[in-house]
Scaffold this active site. Structure first.
Site, PDB file in Angstrom:
ATOM      1  N   ALA A  17      21.980  25.585  29.914  1.00  0.00           N
ATOM      2  CA  ALA A  17      21.466  25.109  28.633  1.00  0.00           C
ATOM      3  C   ALA A  17      22.350  25.498  27.450  1.00  0.00           C
ATOM      4  CB  ALA A  17      20.047  25.620  28.425  1.00  0.00           C
ATOM      5  N   HIS A 135      16.477  33.642  24.057  1.00  0.00           N
ATOM      6  CA  HIS A 135      16.001  33.415  25.436  1.00  0.00           C
ATOM      7  C   HIS A 135      15.996  34.701  26.249  1.00  0.00           C
ATOM      8  CE1 HIS A 135      20.376  33.176  26.037  1.00  0.00           C
ATOM      9  NE2 HIS A 135      20.211  33.224  27.332  1.00  0.00           N
ATOM     10  N   GLU A 176      21.898  45.945  25.142  1.00  0.00           N
ATOM     11  CA  GLU A 176      22.118  45.014  26.259  1.00  0.00           C
ATOM     12  C   GLU A 176      22.097  45.728  27.607  1.00  0.00           C
ATOM     13  OE1 GLU A 176      22.867  41.427  25.870  1.00  0.00           O
ATOM     14  OE2 GLU A 176      22.002  41.800  23.900  1.00  0.00           O
ATOM     15  N   HIS A 254      30.000  41.089  26.733  1.00  0.00           N
ATOM     16  CA  HIS A 254      29.541  42.408  27.178  1.00  0.00           C
ATOM     17  C   HIS A 254      30.759  43.195  27.640  1.00  0.00           C
ATOM     18  CE1 HIS A 254      25.370  40.585  28.322  1.00  0.00           C
ATOM     19  NE2 HIS A 254      25.229  41.311  27.225  1.00  0.00           N
ATOM     20  N   CYS A 373      27.163  41.380  36.761  1.00  0.00           N
ATOM     21  CA  CYS A 373      26.023  41.020  35.900  1.00  0.00           C
ATOM     22  C   CYS A 373      24.745  40.943  36.704  1.00  0.00           C
ATOM     23  CB  CYS A 373      26.209  39.641  35.275  1.00  0.00           C
ATOM     24  SG  CYS A 373      27.625  39.466  34.219  1.00  0.00           S
TER      25      CYS A 373
HETATM   26  O1  SUG Z   1      23.356  36.911  28.327  1.00  0.00           O
HETATM   27  N1  SUG Z   1      24.044  33.987  30.143  1.00  0.00           N
HETATM   28  C1  SUG Z   1      23.916  35.420  30.100  1.00  0.00           C
HETATM   29  C2  SUG Z   1      24.938  36.074  30.992  1.00  0.00           C
HETATM   30  C3  SUG Z   1      24.724  37.544  31.122  1.00  0.00           C
HETATM   31  C4  SUG Z   1      25.837  38.226  31.829  1.00  0.00           C
HETATM   32  N2  SUG Z   1      25.566  39.608  31.962  1.00  0.00           N
HETATM   33  C5  SUG Z   1      26.472  40.581  31.906  1.00  0.00           C
HETATM   34  N3  SUG Z   1      27.684  40.393  31.460  1.00  0.00           N
HETATM   35  N4  SUG Z   1      26.114  41.770  32.264  1.00  0.00           N
HETATM   36  C6  SUG Z   1      24.060  35.956  28.683  1.00  0.00           C
HETATM   37  O2  SUG Z   1      24.874  35.408  27.945  1.00  0.00           O
HETATM   38  C7  SUG Z   1      23.341  31.688  29.671  1.00  0.00           C
HETATM   39  C8  SUG Z   1      22.104  30.872  29.831  1.00  0.00           C
HETATM   40  C9  SUG Z   1      22.309  29.434  29.466  1.00  0.00           C
HETATM   41  O3  SUG Z   1      23.182  29.128  28.645  1.00  0.00           O
HETATM   42  O4  SUG Z   1      21.564  28.576  29.986  1.00  0.00           O
HETATM   43  C10 SUG Z   1      23.076  33.195  29.640  1.00  0.00           C
HETATM   44  O5  SUG Z   1      22.053  33.624  29.181  1.00  0.00           O
END
Ligand code: SUG
Length: 449
Positions: A17, A135, A176, A254, A373
């Site tokens: 999304a 989200h 985070e 991150h 992640c």
């Molecule tokens: O928070 N992606 C997550 C990915 C998290 C990765 N985690 C670590 N690096 N530890 C974020 O950005 C994308 C969802 C979307 O676009 O549909 C998302 O939330």
């Protein structure tokens, strides 16, 4: 005993999304068709591969999505189907936000500070507030319930609610979780018996000389400090460092996208930290001379290649024989410069890293989530392991049960428009209701309460 890894099970609404500003993969795959079933099976295959290395592997549950309580709190009324139809028409971005399966990235679930390092000799888990992205900011309450259902014994585990997220001059808490936290030790041993040093990496602080210009810095220094305080850590065994602002602007949202540490090894890019020399020197000072720092130069792997391949989002694991393995995304094997850097580090006898295992987690990678992640590390002792809810651990039988559960409940393919389908909501609730029984979690979801 080596640390345990708790992977997030991908949820039935896994979709693309474009919700995370500053996360290059999430932005570039917006609107693409996703496969929740394939995503969940890829995740289970990774859990199986790590368990096969002889390590303790656990699982954390997906969250209830679409999250109707969030929509109702924002004024949407009527039956569930009416609410979904209304929000799909009026605000499809909000629908995508409350439908994201983002709880799969459990490195963002909490920061874990094991008993060996805390003043009260309990393992502390501070749930991350994830306040920067709408989200993700709705994840903490259910994450907290899930962690409490797994780490139940309060004489051994302390689960803390997420930091209150309101920014104020005094306490600007953007947290985070483990994605911005690394525990290092003086040897390859990374389990709960071994004392550790806690390395907190923040993106911004009030007196930071430089901050990112383009993308948000999600982790604040105030939050990192508060987490260390709640975890009752010894301040002399903590290192706080700022993430490189240019790296954040290149898509390193991150710290775990640019550095990974385990035991006495830190694998990082030379542009990971704002003050490279001071940061590495203080780590060496606190961890001791046995710390091995394997730096990858920018002329070997550019920031762009690091973000595309997710080299540093690999899991660096201590195996039962004391050597280390890197569980890397298969994108790293396909990029010759990244592969060469991995080979170079493995070939250097000074490094405890002895082998790389490449895993296909592409469904997650397309949203910016690599192997690291997808997991929350919990260093435990044998006694801790005996005291936790063991139904959340996986063995061959549990993996087979979870695979069958995925195949029974998950769709092969999903488009953003499908998120408004009331059948998807029903399917997800049925799946999660059954999962809480498989993992013996009790009623952790709002729809169960
Ligand atoms: O928070 N992606 C997550 C990915 C998290 C990765 N985690 C670590 N690096 N530890 C974020 O950005 C994308 C969802 C979307 O676009 O549909 C998302 O939330």
């Amino acid at each position: 005993m080596p640390e345990a890894n708790f992977d997030g099970l991908v949820g039935p609404t896994h979709s693309y999304a474009g919700l995370s500003y500053g996360n290059v993969a999430s932005a570039s795959n917006q609107g693409a068709a996703s496969s929740p079933r394939k995503a969940a099976l890829q995740g289970l295959a990774k859990m199986e591969a790590v368990a096969a290395l002889g390590l303790v592997q656990g699982v954390l549950p997906p969250h209830e999505r679409p999250h109707l309580p969030t929509l109702r709190a924002r004024g949407y009324e009527g039956s569930d189907a009416e609410v979904l139809a209304k929000v799909a028409k009026e605000d499809p971005v909000l629908l995508a936000r409350v439908s994201s399966a983002s709880a799969m990235w459990t490195a963002n679930a909490a920061t874990v500070m094991p008993a060996a390092d805390t003043h009260d000799r309990r393992t502390h888990l501070v749930v991350a507030n994830l306040r920067e992205m709408f989200h993700r900011a709705i994840e903490p309450p259910v994450t907290e319930r899930a962690l409490r259902a797994i780490f139940r014994d309060e004489s051994r585990f302390a689960v803390h609610a997420a930091l209150a997220a309101e920014p104020s001059a005094r306490a600007d808490y953007g947290d985070e979780g483990a994605a911005n936290h690394t525990r290092l030790t003086a040897s390859a041993a990374s389990g709960g018996e071994t004392a550790g040093v806690h390395f907190f990496v923040y993106g911004t602080a009030p007196d930071a000389a430089r901050v990112p210009k383009k993308f948000p810095a999600r982790q604040t220094l105030a939050a990192s400090e508060r987490v260390a305080q709640l975890g009752l850590l010894d301040r002399a065994r903590c290192v706080f460092a700022q993430q490189n602002a240019d790296a954040i602007d290149a898509g390193v949202f991150h710290n775990d996208v640019i550095a990974v540490g385990n035991g006495n090894m830190l694998l990082c890019h030379e542009r990971a930290f704002e003050d490279r020399f001071a940061t590495l020197a203080s780590l060496r000072n606190v961890v001791g001379e046995s710390l091995v720092i394997a730096e990858v130069r920018a002329d070997e792997v550019t920031l762009e290649d690091a973000v595309k391949s997710y080299l540093f989002n690999s899991q660096l694991l201590t195996l039962p024989d004391g050597s280390m393995a890197l569980v890397a995304p298969c994108e790293c094997e396909e990029n010759p410069r990244v592969k060469a850097a991995i080979d170079r580090v493995i070939a250097d006898p000074a490094n405890p890293l002895k082998r790389a295992i490449f895993m296909d987690v592409r469904e997650s990678m397309r949203n910016g989530g690599g192997p690291a992640c997808l997991r929350l590390r919990v260093p435990m002792t044998d006694a801790d392991l005996g005291a936790m809810n063991r139904a959340a651990l996986v063995d061959a039988a549990k993996l087979a049960e979870l695979r069958a559960w995925v195949v029974r409940h998950y769709r092969e393919s999903l488009l953003p428009a499908d998120l408004a389908d009331p059948a998807l909501l029903r399917e997800s609730r049925d799946a999660l209701d059954e999962l809480t029984r498989i993992l013996q979690l009790g009623d952790i979801y709002d729809f169960q309460r």
